[in-house]
Design a protein around this motif. Structure first.
Motif, mmCIF file in Angstrom:
data_model
loop_
_atom_site.group_PDB
_atom_site.id
_atom_site.type_symbol
_atom_site.label_atom_id
_atom_site.label_comp_id
_atom_site.label_asym_id
_atom_site.label_seq_id
_atom_site.Cartn_x
_atom_site.Cartn_y
_atom_site.Cartn_z
ATOM 1 N N ALA A 90 -90.735 13.125 25.896
ATOM 2 C CA ALA A 90 -91.580 14.015 26.699
ATOM 3 C C ALA A 90 -91.520 15.473 26.241
ATOM 4 C CB ALA A 90 -91.219 13.897 28.172
ATOM 5 N N PRO A 91 -90.323 16.024 26.057
ATOM 6 C CA PRO A 91 -90.262 17.445 25.677
ATOM 7 C C PRO A 91 -91.066 17.773 24.421
ATOM 8 C CG PRO A 91 -88.092 16.666 26.306
ATOM 9 C CD PRO A 91 -88.994 15.454 26.297
ATOM 10 N N SER A 92 -90.959 16.931 23.396
ATOM 11 C CA SER A 92 -91.682 17.261 22.159
ATOM 12 C C SER A 92 -93.184 17.139 22.366
ATOM 13 C CB SER A 92 -91.207 16.355 21.017
ATOM 14 O OG SER A 92 -91.669 15.045 21.222
ATOM 15 N N LEU A 93 -93.600 16.208 23.206
ATOM 16 C CA LEU A 93 -95.027 16.111 23.522
ATOM 17 C C LEU A 93 -95.481 17.366 24.264
ATOM 18 C CD1 LEU A 93 -95.375 12.372 24.658
ATOM 19 C CD2 LEU A 93 -96.269 13.409 22.569
ATOM 20 N N PHE A 138 -83.394 3.664 35.354
ATOM 21 C CA PHE A 138 -84.830 3.775 35.099
ATOM 22 C C PHE A 138 -85.419 4.936 35.875
ATOM 23 C CE2 PHE A 138 -89.199 2.747 36.191
ATOM 24 C CZ PHE A 138 -89.744 2.214 35.029
ATOM 25 N N GLU A 139 -85.118 4.956 37.133
ATOM 26 C CA GLU A 139 -85.693 5.978 38.011
ATOM 27 C C GLU A 139 -85.120 7.364 37.719
ATOM 28 O OE1 GLU A 139 -86.809 4.367 41.587
ATOM 29 O OE2 GLU A 139 -86.490 6.176 42.810
ATOM 30 N N GLN A 140 -83.802 7.420 37.570
ATOM 31 C CA GLN A 140 -83.150 8.706 37.319
ATOM 32 C C GLN A 140 -83.686 9.386 36.064
ATOM 33 O OE1 GLN A 140 -78.856 8.319 37.182
ATOM 34 N NE2 GLN A 140 -78.877 7.299 39.179
ATOM 35 N N ARG A 141 -84.016 8.596 35.065
ATOM 36 C CA ARG A 141 -84.453 9.186 33.819
ATOM 37 C C ARG A 141 -85.944 9.522 33.829
ATOM 38 N NH1 ARG A 141 -82.574 9.930 28.778
ATOM 39 N NH2 ARG A 141 -83.496 11.775 29.635
ATOM 40 N N PHE A 142 -86.731 8.650 34.441
ATOM 41 C CA PHE A 142 -88.177 8.826 34.321
ATOM 42 C C PHE A 142 -88.756 9.782 35.357
ATOM 43 C CE2 PHE A 142 -88.564 4.567 31.992
ATOM 44 C CZ PHE A 142 -88.617 5.210 30.769
ATOM 45 N N MET A 143 -88.204 9.751 36.548
ATOM 46 C CA MET A 143 -88.801 10.578 37.594
ATOM 47 C C MET A 143 -88.807 12.062 37.243
ATOM 48 S SD MET A 143 -90.052 8.837 40.106
ATOM 49 C CE MET A 143 -89.894 9.754 41.632
ATOM 50 N N PRO A 144 -87.682 12.635 36.799
ATOM 51 C CA PRO A 144 -87.700 14.065 36.461
ATOM 52 C C PRO A 144 -88.662 14.372 35.321
ATOM 53 C CG PRO A 144 -85.453 13.211 36.542
ATOM 54 C CD PRO A 144 -86.366 12.024 36.589
ATOM 55 N N VAL A 145 -88.670 13.492 34.336
ATOM 56 C CA VAL A 145 -89.538 13.694 33.178
ATOM 57 C C VAL A 145 -90.997 13.756 33.596
ATOM 58 C CG1 VAL A 145 -90.464 12.502 31.162
ATOM 59 C CG2 VAL A 145 -87.996 12.765 31.422
ATOM 60 N N LEU A 146 -91.394 12.755 34.339
ATOM 61 C CA LEU A 146 -92.787 12.715 34.765
ATOM 62 C C LEU A 146 -93.085 13.854 35.737
ATOM 63 C CD1 LEU A 146 -95.527 11.443 34.850
ATOM 64 C CD2 LEU A 146 -94.708 9.798 36.534
#
Lengths: 208, 208
Positions: A90-93, A138-146
DNA sequence: TGCTAAGCGGAACACTGTTCCGTATCGTTC
DNA sequence: GAACGATACGGAACAGTGTTCCGCTTAGCA
């Protein structure tokens, strides 16, 4: 992916395994196994023969069992590894594209991730405690990113601001479900549509 | 169980297999295998080793594969066999007990049947076409049986008459779900409660 | 440079599903 | 009831799998 070992160690610590820096060759073996296993799981499913994985990784059977005593350990590690890869993209995008475009590209990436996870649901529900922590990971990693991607795009006025990250995550996942082996790009099209939906109510648009 | 072979033949016909009377020894082997497999599945699950089944049946491996070329064939046959046994137990219960009591006893029997079917759901959803007809077989056999028991009890005024067989079937099945390995008779108690509920609105009671 | 603990490879083993075929049994005919 | 062809049986044999074990190699350190 320099923070990967740290992440692995975190996961290890969370599970009570001893936290220790791996020797260089051990790290190589582990990486090779994770990469090979990911490919094999994607093509042959999680029940693929052990030897197929070790052969692709260029590693002996003993090495696999040293690092992943149980099959479930390997499966869980591959899962976490791919979750990390997807989340870390996500960050690089975000750096390369406008916020709404970065969001769109990441959702496509996320859909690709989900698409390789068929056949994992049976394992997930097998009752093996090795999988217990995966859903929350799954949730811990994806929720903040999104959440961050949505925020940026909303702040930039490119999309509406009333979208719940969890809704969008679930919706994207569900969009991939009807996809068959060859779906002629159905899923990407549907996701693009979803993102257009987000853009529809954007302030920048309302303002004109 | 003299009509069993007929039933088997029906099932065979329904599936397009040639309908033919089995030779005596072949019938013996088939029966032994079905009985043994039922026990083994109940204790070790449907993934139990083939040899465990053949050993218990006192039969060679070749014999098993002759009659059940695919594992799913054996599983489906055992399932049908047990459905039949459970359904066929209703008439004798109806002959021995008062209608409401026969109904209660049969529901207990049905709950016992369901309790041995854990671990089958994964197989059922595996996509193997051998299982496609099982759900409808389940319904075709059980609905009339339960319907008749309900009718008798209702006609005798022992229970209310506004109960849908399907509701009761589903409810009974669901009652067995929370049961753990040793549930201290939880399920039978809950089913007894359910039957008492049926009795509550009975005409015979209202009339006094 | 040498030493030691950690790690590696892959042969070997145990266990599984599946096939194959010589032998035994059944049902029928005479 | 004897003989015969068709059918079925048993279990050894094979192939594929997960898992262990141990002699050899290598990384990291003094």
């Amino acid at each position: 992916m320099s923070e990967e070992s740290t992440r692995e160690a975190d996961a290890a610590a969370a599970e009570g395994r001893p936290r220790k820096r791996l020797r260089a060759d051990a790290q190589r073996s582990t990486d090779a196994l994770l990469t090979a296993a990911a490919e094999v799981f994607a093509t042959s499913g999680v029940d693929a023969p052990v030897r197929e994985i070790t052969a692709k990784a260029g590693v002996g059977a003993g090495t696999l069992y040293r690092h992943f005593p149980q099959r479930s350990d390997l499966i869980a590690a591959v899962f976490r590894h791919e979750v990390d890869a997807c989340a870390d993209s996500a960050p690089s995008l975000a750096a390369r594209y406008e916020p709404a475009e970065a969001l769109a590209k990441w959702l496509q990436r996320f859909a690709g991730f989900i698409a390789t996870k068929r056949g994992l649901s049976a394992a997930l529900h097998s009752g093996d405690p090795a999988y217990d922590t995966l859903p929350s990971y799954f949730e811990q990693r994806f929720m903040p990113v999104l959440g961050a991607l949505l925020d940026s795009a909303a702040k930039a006025g490119e999309i509406r601001s009333d979208v719940d990250p969890e809704d969008l995550l679930v919706a994207t996942r569900n969009l991939t479900l009807p996809a068959q082996e060859d779906d002629n790009g159905h899923t990407p099209r549907m996701i693009a549509l979803l993102v257009d939906g987000l853009r529809y109510g954007a302030p920048a648009r309302e303002a004109r």
